[in-house]
Write a protein that holds these residues in place. Structure first.
Motif, mmCIF file in Angstrom:
data_model
loop_
_atom_site.group_PDB
_atom_site.id
_atom_site.type_symbol
_atom_site.label_atom_id
_atom_site.label_comp_id
_atom_site.label_asym_id
_atom_site.label_seq_id
_atom_site.Cartn_x
_atom_site.Cartn_y
_atom_site.Cartn_z
ATOM 1 N N LEU A 27 -27.576 10.228 0.747
ATOM 2 C CA LEU A 27 -26.981 11.400 0.096
ATOM 3 C C LEU A 27 -26.951 12.623 1.012
ATOM 4 N N LEU A 150 -26.222 19.126 -5.084
ATOM 5 C CA LEU A 150 -26.596 17.711 -4.989
ATOM 6 C C LEU A 150 -27.661 17.311 -6.008
ATOM 7 N N GLU A 152 -27.730 16.798 -9.271
ATOM 8 C CA GLU A 152 -27.371 15.736 -10.221
ATOM 9 C C GLU A 152 -27.284 14.386 -9.534
ATOM 10 N N ASP A 153 -26.796 14.350 -8.282
ATOM 11 C CA ASP A 153 -26.742 13.092 -7.538
ATOM 12 C C ASP A 153 -28.144 12.570 -7.234
ATOM 13 N N ALA A 157 -29.677 9.115 -8.583
ATOM 14 C CA ALA A 157 -30.177 8.099 -7.648
ATOM 15 C C ALA A 157 -31.609 7.696 -7.995
#
Length: 174
Positions: A27, A150, A152-153, A157
């Motif tokens: 990410l 980032l 929420e990513d 994950a």
């Protein structure tokens, strides 16, 4: 610069933790923004993380060399400044000189290493640190400092890999 926030997730096993670390690197989260918390010490090799370089060995070597130089001054130069001849013995005899050089070297090595360890670990650090009481029961925590865009990513994950208790970590002073 974008605002950052902390996200913490805890894992029950080490394999999903390693997978989560790999996913976070994919990410674009840099290594220095990820902390692994555990009740046991986990080496970098176990987690697949790069070996961290430290200045501690170089500082220890310099401290030992400085101690040797100080010892040479005290056992070699000082007796020659104030000469007292005793019974035909040498002014700087070898056995006591070797012992004192060893002692000065070790003293400087120990003091320099301990002092630099305190400085490098920022001791005492009274800032509140992330904490989760569940880590004492055998879980492994990942604390990620992530940009807000980032966040929420990162949460998705960690959730996809089986992390529990995902969210903002509690902070306590140590």
């Amino acid at each position: 610069m974008a605002d950052t926030s902390l996200v913490m997730g805890s894992f029950r096993d080490i394999d999903p933790t390693v997978e989560a670390l790999d996913r976070l690197h994919e990410l674009g989260i840099p290594e220095e923004n990820i902390s692994v918390l555990s009740h046991i010490s986990l080496s970098e090799r176990v987690l697949g993380r790069p070996h961290r370089r430290t200045w501690l060995p170089a500082i220890a070597l310099v401290s030992a060399a400085l101690g040797l130089l100080i010892g040479l001054f005290f056992v070699g130069i000082t007796p020659n400044l104030y000469v007292i001849r005793v019974g035909g013995q040498p002014i700087v005899p070898f056995p006591p000189t070797a012992l004192l050089l060893y002692e000065f070297t070790m003293l400087a090595l120990i003091l320099g290493t301990f002092g630099s360890f305190l400085v490098l670990s920022r001791f005492p650090d009274h800032r509140p640190e992330p904490y989760d009481p569940e880590l004492n029961t055998g879980r492994i925590g990942l604390v990620v400092e992530t940009p807000d865009d980032l966040r929420e990513d990162v949460v998705a994950a960690l959730d996809a890999l089986g992390a529990e208790d995902i969210g903002e970590p509690e902070r306590r002073s140590l």
